[in-house]
Design an enzyme around this catalytic site. Structure first.
Site, PDB file in Angstrom:
ATOM      1  N   LYS A  39       0.864  -1.196   0.000  1.00  0.00           N
ATOM      2  CA  LYS A  39       0.000   0.000   0.000  1.00  0.00           C
ATOM      3  C   LYS A  39       0.896   1.241   0.000  1.00  0.00           C
ATOM      4  O   LYS A  39       0.636   2.213  -0.705  1.00  0.00           O
ATOM      5  CB  LYS A  39      -0.866  -0.002   1.252  1.00  0.00           C
ATOM      6  CG  LYS A  39      -1.504   1.342   1.579  1.00  0.00           C
ATOM      7  CD  LYS A  39      -2.358   1.307   2.809  1.00  0.00           C
ATOM      8  CE  LYS A  39      -1.636   1.570   4.062  1.00  0.00           C
ATOM      9  NZ  LYS A  39      -1.280   2.977   4.316  1.00  0.00           N
ATOM     10  N   ASN A  40       1.988   1.190   0.821  1.00  0.00           N
ATOM     11  CA  ASN A  40       2.816   2.385   1.011  1.00  0.00           C
ATOM     12  C   ASN A  40       3.874   2.576  -0.065  1.00  0.00           C
ATOM     13  O   ASN A  40       4.743   3.441   0.068  1.00  0.00           O
ATOM     14  CB  ASN A  40       3.442   2.361   2.405  1.00  0.00           C
ATOM     15  CG  ASN A  40       2.367   2.458   3.475  1.00  0.00           C
ATOM     16  OD1 ASN A  40       1.227   2.833   3.186  1.00  0.00           O
ATOM     17  ND2 ASN A  40       2.696   2.084   4.692  1.00  0.00           N
ATOM     18  N   ARG A 112      -3.534  10.321   3.157  1.00  0.00           N
ATOM     19  CA  ARG A 112      -2.483  11.337   3.258  1.00  0.00           C
ATOM     20  C   ARG A 112      -1.788  11.535   1.914  1.00  0.00           C
ATOM     21  O   ARG A 112      -0.949  12.413   1.766  1.00  0.00           O
ATOM     22  CB  ARG A 112      -1.443  10.920   4.309  1.00  0.00           C
ATOM     23  CG  ARG A 112      -1.993  10.947   5.698  1.00  0.00           C
ATOM     24  CD  ARG A 112      -0.962  10.542   6.707  1.00  0.00           C
ATOM     25  NE  ARG A 112       0.212  11.383   6.697  1.00  0.00           N
ATOM     26  CZ  ARG A 112       0.254  12.609   7.202  1.00  0.00           C
ATOM     27  NH1 ARG A 112      -0.823  13.156   7.672  1.00  0.00           N
ATOM     28  NH2 ARG A 112       1.366  13.303   7.196  1.00  0.00           N
ATOM     29  N   CYS A 136      -4.750   7.499   9.099  1.00  0.00           N
ATOM     30  CA  CYS A 136      -5.060   6.946  10.418  1.00  0.00           C
ATOM     31  C   CYS A 136      -4.803   7.969  11.522  1.00  0.00           C
ATOM     32  O   CYS A 136      -3.830   8.710  11.506  1.00  0.00           O
ATOM     33  CB  CYS A 136      -4.193   5.713  10.675  1.00  0.00           C
ATOM     34  SG  CYS A 136      -4.665   4.335   9.617  1.00  0.00           S
ATOM     35  N   ARG A 141       0.139  13.868  12.961  1.00  0.00           N
ATOM     36  CA  ARG A 141       0.352  13.774  11.507  1.00  0.00           C
ATOM     37  C   ARG A 141       0.584  15.161  10.865  1.00  0.00           C
ATOM     38  O   ARG A 141      -0.057  15.545   9.906  1.00  0.00           O
ATOM     39  CB  ARG A 141      -0.817  13.064  10.808  1.00  0.00           C
ATOM     40  CG  ARG A 141      -1.298  11.757  11.385  1.00  0.00           C
ATOM     41  CD  ARG A 141      -0.359  10.577  11.407  1.00  0.00           C
ATOM     42  NE  ARG A 141       0.182  10.072  10.189  1.00  0.00           N
ATOM     43  CZ  ARG A 141      -0.312   9.040   9.489  1.00  0.00           C
ATOM     44  NH1 ARG A 141      -1.441   8.506   9.852  1.00  0.00           N
ATOM     45  NH2 ARG A 141       0.307   8.600   8.414  1.00  0.00           N
ATOM     46  N   ASP A 325       4.382   0.094  12.177  1.00  0.00           N
ATOM     47  CA  ASP A 325       3.172  -0.559  11.663  1.00  0.00           C
ATOM     48  C   ASP A 325       3.069  -2.014  12.089  1.00  0.00           C
ATOM     49  O   ASP A 325       2.030  -2.644  11.953  1.00  0.00           O
ATOM     50  CB  ASP A 325       3.156  -0.505  10.126  1.00  0.00           C
ATOM     51  CG  ASP A 325       3.267   0.905   9.626  1.00  0.00           C
ATOM     52  OD1 ASP A 325       3.859   1.110   8.558  1.00  0.00           O
ATOM     53  OD2 ASP A 325       2.798   1.815  10.324  1.00  0.00           O
ATOM     54  N   VAL A 347       7.565   6.492  17.128  1.00  0.00           N
ATOM     55  CA  VAL A 347       7.272   7.204  15.877  1.00  0.00           C
ATOM     56  C   VAL A 347       6.010   8.041  15.960  1.00  0.00           C
ATOM     57  O   VAL A 347       5.975   9.183  15.508  1.00  0.00           O
ATOM     58  CB  VAL A 347       7.164   6.204  14.698  1.00  0.00           C
ATOM     59  CG1 VAL A 347       6.849   6.926  13.401  1.00  0.00           C
ATOM     60  CG2 VAL A 347       8.454   5.390  14.571  1.00  0.00           C
ATOM     61  N   ARG A 433      -8.690  -0.599   3.520  1.00  0.00           N
ATOM     62  CA  ARG A 433      -7.799   0.444   2.999  1.00  0.00           C
ATOM     63  C   ARG A 433      -6.424  -0.145   2.695  1.00  0.00           C
ATOM     64  O   ARG A 433      -5.740   0.297   1.785  1.00  0.00           O
ATOM     65  CB  ARG A 433      -7.614   1.560   4.044  1.00  0.00           C
ATOM     66  CG  ARG A 433      -8.686   2.601   4.101  1.00  0.00           C
ATOM     67  CD  ARG A 433      -8.234   3.773   4.948  1.00  0.00           C
ATOM     68  NE  ARG A 433      -6.907   4.204   4.535  1.00  0.00           N
ATOM     69  CZ  ARG A 433      -5.999   4.718   5.375  1.00  0.00           C
ATOM     70  NH1 ARG A 433      -6.273   4.845   6.643  1.00  0.00           N
ATOM     71  NH2 ARG A 433      -4.809   5.095   4.941  1.00  0.00           N
TER      72      ARG A 433
HETATM   73  C1  EPZ Z   1       4.210   6.508   6.310  1.00  0.00           C
HETATM   74  O1  EPZ Z   1       3.475   7.534   6.939  1.00  0.00           O
HETATM   75  C2  EPZ Z   1       3.251   5.324   6.214  1.00  0.00           C
HETATM   76  N1  EPZ Z   1       2.073   5.722   5.443  1.00  0.00           N
HETATM   77  C3  EPZ Z   1       2.825   4.896   7.612  1.00  0.00           C
HETATM   78  O2  EPZ Z   1       2.015   3.724   7.464  1.00  0.00           O
HETATM   79  C4  EPZ Z   1       4.067   4.522   8.419  1.00  0.00           C
HETATM   80  O3  EPZ Z   1       3.672   4.183   9.728  1.00  0.00           O
HETATM   81  C5  EPZ Z   1       5.029   5.708   8.441  1.00  0.00           C
HETATM   82  O4  EPZ Z   1       5.348   6.108   7.098  1.00  0.00           O
HETATM   83  C6  EPZ Z   1       6.321   5.387   9.175  1.00  0.00           C
HETATM   84  O5  EPZ Z   1       6.945   4.286   8.556  1.00  0.00           O
HETATM   85  C7  EPZ Z   1       2.176   5.805   4.096  1.00  0.00           C
HETATM   86  O6  EPZ Z   1       3.229   5.577   3.506  1.00  0.00           O
HETATM   87  C8  EPZ Z   1       0.928   6.194   3.361  1.00  0.00           C
HETATM   88  P1  EPZ Z   1       6.339   9.786   8.543  1.00  0.00           P
HETATM   89  P2  EPZ Z   1       4.068   9.045   6.971  1.00  0.00           P
HETATM   90  O7  EPZ Z   1       6.289  11.047   7.756  1.00  0.00           O
HETATM   91  O8  EPZ Z   1       4.853   9.279   5.736  1.00  0.00           O
HETATM   92  C9  EPZ Z   1       6.244  13.051  11.958  1.00  0.00           C
HETATM   93  C10 EPZ Z   1       0.134   2.393   7.716  1.00  0.00           C
HETATM   94  O9  EPZ Z   1      -0.402   1.848   8.688  1.00  0.00           O
HETATM   95  N2  EPZ Z   1       6.164  14.067  10.889  1.00  0.00           N
HETATM   96  O10 EPZ Z   1       7.526   8.885   8.414  1.00  0.00           O
HETATM   97  O11 EPZ Z   1       2.960   9.969   7.296  1.00  0.00           O
HETATM   98  C11 EPZ Z   1       4.980  12.212  12.008  1.00  0.00           C
HETATM   99  O12 EPZ Z   1       3.969  12.876  12.733  1.00  0.00           O
HETATM  100  C12 EPZ Z   1       0.630   3.821   7.846  1.00  0.00           C
HETATM  101  O13 EPZ Z   1       0.317   1.865   6.582  1.00  0.00           O
HETATM  102  C13 EPZ Z   1       6.247  15.405  11.242  1.00  0.00           C
HETATM  103  O14 EPZ Z   1       6.399  15.749  12.425  1.00  0.00           O
HETATM  104  O15 EPZ Z   1       5.049   8.914   8.216  1.00  0.00           O
HETATM  105  C14 EPZ Z   1       5.461  10.973  12.705  1.00  0.00           C
HETATM  106  O16 EPZ Z   1       5.499  11.189  14.098  1.00  0.00           O
HETATM  107  C15 EPZ Z   1       0.407   4.380   9.230  1.00  0.00           C
HETATM  108  N3  EPZ Z   1       6.159  16.345  10.273  1.00  0.00           N
HETATM  109  C16 EPZ Z   1       6.882  10.806  12.176  1.00  0.00           C
HETATM  110  O17 EPZ Z   1       7.275  12.089  11.654  1.00  0.00           O
HETATM  111  C17 EPZ Z   1       6.004  16.010   8.940  1.00  0.00           C
HETATM  112  O18 EPZ Z   1       5.947  16.908   8.087  1.00  0.00           O
HETATM  113  C18 EPZ Z   1       6.999   9.778  11.060  1.00  0.00           C
HETATM  114  O19 EPZ Z   1       6.062  10.135  10.068  1.00  0.00           O
HETATM  115  C19 EPZ Z   1       5.919  14.639   8.609  1.00  0.00           C
HETATM  116  C20 EPZ Z   1       6.002  13.688   9.591  1.00  0.00           C
END
Ligand code: EPZ
Length: 453
Positions: A39-40, A112, A136, A141, A325, A347, A433
């Protein structure tokens, strides 16, 4: 076949005829299921097609609602999305045009991914309108890393009541960007913008998840020049144009780990076709420590319980650490282990919310919101760390629960299948999803359940 129209018909509950499932638990699940594209990755690969001057063919695409959402978004921007064969998407960006904001706004609420359209739309149309995002509810986020990166390329970000309007009147220039945290989404944002920017971009502290590397492989096929250094630094040399790609999406690690956790929790034996060892190494180590056994074969991995379940101490992290995840499905199996397990989430701010329902079902789980430190652990990375302490074994009993998020939802399926007695799980549409045809797969594994209107 116009997939956008079909995606509309399929709606959010891909392949589901109802939103509630009643499960009779307490027996081991055994059999074989197949896991297809991640998915990702698949959703990001679809966005990358926008950058090409010719059509792209994405293979091994899962039938999940997140793919349908992105299909409808691409359609709104004039990208023709068709399916030449089962599991394949042909994406033709020849007629990209401005979308009506209302169309995008209607779609963004459940995903997202819209945030990743920024770079490609700026290159193609000179502007991008991004509504409030979905995804989610497992934390705040925020998208500050994304906005800071776009500004570094020279984009102008205007926040309005509708959402965010981004323009690049002087074009997009290569930039030096250092991420405060190896964010997956922000890394993808930079990659999808830098490949067509003028000059070289240096991205420090990048995410290097296998899905990111697969996206880099796709961009390289399109004509991009991307170098990944050993220290999480990525250099992208902007090019004048990109062609379409043909690519088979990497398998879904999160789905594979979820079915593996189901085998562990129910003392089952599940062959996950399509799973590969390399991308699951860290999961396999924890799985083995928890009492699981696995047998890596050419076409997949067999997961089973190798003896008594044992407690583990695990901390989520960015790749190559233990993915955030993976913790939700694993925690259900840990409720059956004899002893005290500790899962530290580093995370997301609120990824243990799903444990409340597990406690209702008889699990002994205490979540320490204010963090929990131990001299043996690394220096806390983020003030928002939390710890779940799971004491087992607990006899789980059936309950009525509501799905809070994608991985929490699958965890409830595991809990209901592990519990003695009957459970009713509502809002299961969320599970589709990210889990392709999960009802058919449960059936193939011998689960006793019924979908209820
Ligand atoms: C991706 O989310 C995945 N989703 C998530 O999978 C996964 O858990 C995550 O990466 C971490 O591996 C998709 O790819 C669609 P991040 P993403 O940006 O990109 C903070 C699932 O279940 N952050 O790596 O949104 C954020 O809040 C989903 O398949 C900021 O602070 O994750 C988090 O605490 C859930 N500012 C951390 O970084 C930003 O601008 C990691 O988020 C962006 C992120």
């Amino acid at each position: 076949m116009n997939l956008a129209r079909d995606a509309q018909k399929a709606g959010a509950r891909v392949g589901l005829t109802s939103d509630r499932i009643v499960i009779e638990g307490g027996k081991p699940l055994r059999g074989r299921i197949e896991v297809r594209g991640a998915k990702n990755l698949a959703t990001k690969a679809m966005v990358a097609a926008l950058l090409g001057d010719s059509p792209s063919l994405l293979q091994n695409v899962p039938e999940i609602s997140d793919v349908h959402v992105v299909t409808r978004m691409l359609d709104a921007y004039g990208v023709a999305v068709t399916s030449p064969a089962e599991g394949e998407l042909l994406l033709d960006p020849s007629n990209v045009l401005k979308a009506h904001f209302a169309q995008i706004d209607a779609l963004a609420g459940s995903s997202r991914i819209p945030i990743l359209f920024c770079g490609p739309l700026l290159h193609r149309l000179g502007e991008a309108l991004i509504p409030d995002l979905g995804g989610c509810r497992i934390g705040d986020r925020p998208i500050d890393f994304h906005m800071d990166a776009l500004r570094a390329f020279g984009a102008i970000v205007d926040k309005s009541y509708e959402g965010i309007r981004i323009t690049a009147p002087n074009g997009l220039k290569g930039a030096h960007i250092e991420l405060p945290y190896p964010s997956v989404g922000a890394t993808e944002q930079v990659l999808l913008t830098a490949v067509r920017a003028e000059g070289v971009t240096e991205l420090k502290n990048a995410a290097i998840e296998p899905e990111i590397m697969d996206l880099i492989a796709i961009l390289q096929k399109m004509g991009a020049i991307i170098t990944v250094e050993p220290n999480r630094t990525i250099f992208i040399e902007g090019v004048d144009h990109l062609e379409g790609y043909t690519h088979r999406a990497i398998f879904d690690r999160n789905e594979a780990a979820s079915w593996a956790s189901l085998a562990l929790a129910t003392d089952g034996d599940i062959f996950v076709g399509g799973a590969a060892q390399q991308e699951l190494m860290t999961f396999l180590n924890i799985f083995r420590k928890a009492g699981g056994g696995f047998d890596v074969q050419e076409d997949g991995i067999r997961f089973f319980r190798a003896g008594e379940l044992k407690p583990v101490v695990v901390e989520t992290d960015v790749h190559p650490g233990f993915m955030t995840d993976w913790q939700q499905p694993l925690i259900v199996a840990l409720t059956q282990a004899d002893g005290v397990s500790v899962v530290r989430e580093t995370v997301y701010e609120n990824r243990f919310g799903f444990t409340d329902a597990l406690v209702e079902m008889g699990a002994d789980i205490v979540v320490h919101k204010d963090g929990y430190d131990s001299p043996t652990w690394r220096v806390p990375r983020r003030p928002l760390e939390q710890v779940a302490v799971i004491t087992g074994p607990s006899k789980l009993h059936g309950a009525d629960v509501n799905v809070p998020d994608l991985r929490g939802g699958f965890s409830y399926l595991i809990a209901a299948l592990t519990a003695q007695g009957r459970s009713s799980i509502t809002n299961v549409g969320i599970i589709s999803r990210g889990y392709e045809r999960f009802v058919e797969k449960l059936d193939a594994l011998g689960a006793d359940f019924a979908l209820v209107d």
